[in-house]
Design an enzyme around this catalytic site. Structure first.
Site, PDB file in Angstrom:
ATOM      1  N   ARG A 270       1.911   2.672   3.556  1.00 19.60           N
ATOM      2  CA  ARG A 270       0.929   3.468   4.305  1.00 19.60           C
ATOM      3  C   ARG A 270       0.240   2.697   5.421  1.00 19.60           C
ATOM      4  O   ARG A 270      -0.600   3.243   6.121  1.00 19.60           O
ATOM      5  CB  ARG A 270      -0.159   3.985   3.350  1.00 19.60           C
ATOM      6  CG  ARG A 270       0.339   4.987   2.375  1.00 19.60           C
ATOM      7  CD  ARG A 270      -0.658   5.198   1.248  1.00 19.60           C
ATOM      8  NE  ARG A 270      -1.825   5.958   1.611  1.00 19.60           N
ATOM      9  CZ  ARG A 270      -1.873   7.280   1.732  1.00 19.60           C
ATOM     10  NH1 ARG A 270      -0.774   7.984   1.539  1.00 19.60           N
ATOM     11  NH2 ARG A 270      -2.983   7.905   2.042  1.00 19.60           N
TER      12      ARG A 270
ATOM     13  N   HIS B 247       0.830  -1.205   0.000  1.00 23.86           N
ATOM     14  CA  HIS B 247       0.000   0.000   0.000  1.00 23.86           C
ATOM     15  C   HIS B 247       0.872   1.265   0.000  1.00 23.86           C
ATOM     16  O   HIS B 247       0.519   2.281   0.598  1.00 23.86           O
ATOM     17  CB  HIS B 247      -0.934  -0.013   1.214  1.00 23.86           C
ATOM     18  CG  HIS B 247      -2.311   0.534   0.939  1.00 23.86           C
ATOM     19  ND1 HIS B 247      -3.362  -0.248   0.546  1.00 23.86           N
ATOM     20  CD2 HIS B 247      -2.801   1.800   1.004  1.00 23.86           C
ATOM     21  CE1 HIS B 247      -4.439   0.507   0.390  1.00 23.86           C
ATOM     22  NE2 HIS B 247      -4.126   1.754   0.647  1.00 23.86           N
TER      23      HIS B 247
END
Ligand SMILES: Cc1cc2nc3c(=O)[nH]c(=O)nc-3n(C[C@H](O)[C@H](O)[C@H](O)COP(=O)(O)O)c2cc1C
Length: 382
Positions: free
Chosen positions: A284, A281
């Site tokens: 994140r 991601h």
């Protein structure tokens, strides 16, 4: 050099720096940040850049092609636009800008469930070529309806996200009071007033909303209620029981995004996925995560003949794409990079960013004397 290439912005740093000056701070930091102490976000890029490639100067027939096949489709380059939520907050109308550019340049655009353009519009702009990323809804009826809409709109690929079992811990977003959707604090309003082009474009295109989710969102919710509705409607906690009905209902290609382990790869193969995107991601979610290039190295050696393995997180340039493809990925994606492009250059941002990355990538292939993308692994120094 492609005509869309703007020579004042030849690198991702140029685009990022200009975007930072034009996007309000709370929205830029939402886009740009990692989580916790930002270890994972920087490790992703630095470990990709540890990869070294070897040229073969005396085997040059002068016919380089960047065309790449994945999931039975052929694209003009081995990179695509990763799904990003709330794109219209970072730059007004950016999902439309990016979908159009992706289609024009024949690269894939993945629409997020929680971005500011609908599935139908995304497929209309790309003549049915856009992929769709699903956040699994808690309510089966909403899930089935979204899947059916993606089907009717002609999406060739459904991407199921698995790496958000909980919200990431993002200090900047706490400080900025940024919830999903954003709160309009005095500080945020002052930041907006300091970014006139962003503010004018937001007035022009209207306040960004979750377009795909409109049919399921009760009317008249204030921002706080909308946030509560989103929390209640989606759950990132996945297991085989939740995935099975999605596999049964989706007739196109099914991809699992957010894979970081051999075990999840084995499960994905067993559950009938056609592909995986090795991803964390963009750093994140789990600051203690392994870099995706290292996860990829472990996964491709064992499973590349059983499932199509793609990768994202940390790529920012043509050499990064080449390093990742040489490490065995079948395809790559980037998230932040294209929003930096839109933030910097508005409606020219999509075309420029794609042209820049493609120019950089082709230069690496030409320099390596590598004629076909699938031959890049031969140039990897192990
Ligand atoms: C601001 C932001 C929002 C994101 N939203 C989503 C999302 O809605 N769905 C999803 O699957 N991934 C989402 N991602 C992750 C991206 O799809 C992708 O995995 C990540 O950006 C790749 O890392 P990179 O930005 O270093 O290229 C988001 C990433 C960012 C930066």
């Amino acid at each position: 050099m492609a005509k869309e290439f703007i020579s004042d912005y030849p690198s991702m740093d140029d685009l990022r720096n200009k975007a930072m000056r034009r996007i309000p701070k709370f929205a830029f930091e939402y886009l740009d940040g990692g989580c916790n102490e930002d270890v994972s976000i920087s490790r992703n890029t630095s470990e990709i850049r540890d990869i070294q490639l070897q040229p073969r100067y005396l085997r040059n027939n002068g016919t380089t092609s960047t065309k790449t096949k994945v999931l039975g489709m052929e694209y003009d380059a081995p990179f695509g636009i990763a799904p990003v939520g709330l794109q219209g907050l970072m730059w007004p109308n950016s999902p439309e800008i990016l979908a159009k550019s992706a289609f024009k340049h024949n690269i894939p655009f993945i629409l997020s469930t929680v971005t500011t353009m609908s599935i139908e519009r995304s497929c209309e702009l790309t003549e049915g070529n856009a992929w769709f990323q699903l956040y699994n809804p808690v309510d089966d009826a909403i899930r089935d309806d979204i899947i059916e809409r993606a089907n009717v709109a002609g999406c060739p690929v459904l991407v199921l996200l698995c790496d958000v079992p909980t919200f990431g811990y993002r200090p900047r977003d706490f400080r900025n009071g940024l919830a999903l959707p954003p709160k309009m604090t005095v500080a945020n309003i002052l930041q907006i007033l300091g970014k006139p082009t962003w503010a004018l474009n937001t007035l022009k295109y209207g306040q960004p909303t979750f377009e795909t989710l409109k049919p399921y969102t009760p009317e008249g919710l204030d921002l706080k209620q909308l946030g509560a509705f989103m929390d209640k409607t989606f759950s990132g906690k996945l297991n085989e029981e939740k995935i099975k009905p999605i596999r049964d209902k989706w007739k196109g290609k099914l991809v699992l995004k957010g894979v970081a382990s051999e075990q999840d790869t084995q499960d994905a193969i067993r559950m009938g996925f056609d592909g995986i995107i090795v991803s964390n991601h963009g750093g994140r979610q789990l600051d203690a995560a392994q870099s995706t290039i290292n996860s990829l190295a472990e996964i491709v050696t064992k499973y590349s003949n059983q499932i199509e393995i793609m990768m994202d997180s940390g790529l920012r340039s043509g050499p990064d794409i080449a390093r990742t493809m040489a490490s065995g990925a079948k395809f790559t994606f980037m998230g932040r990079s294209f929003l930096y492009g839109c933030g910097a250059l508005g409606k020219k941002g999509g075309d420029h960013t794609i042209s820049m990355l493609k120019t950089q990538f082709k230069q690496v292939m030409d320099q390596l004397c590598c004629e076909r993308v699938e031959d890049l692994p031969k140039h990897l120094i192990k």
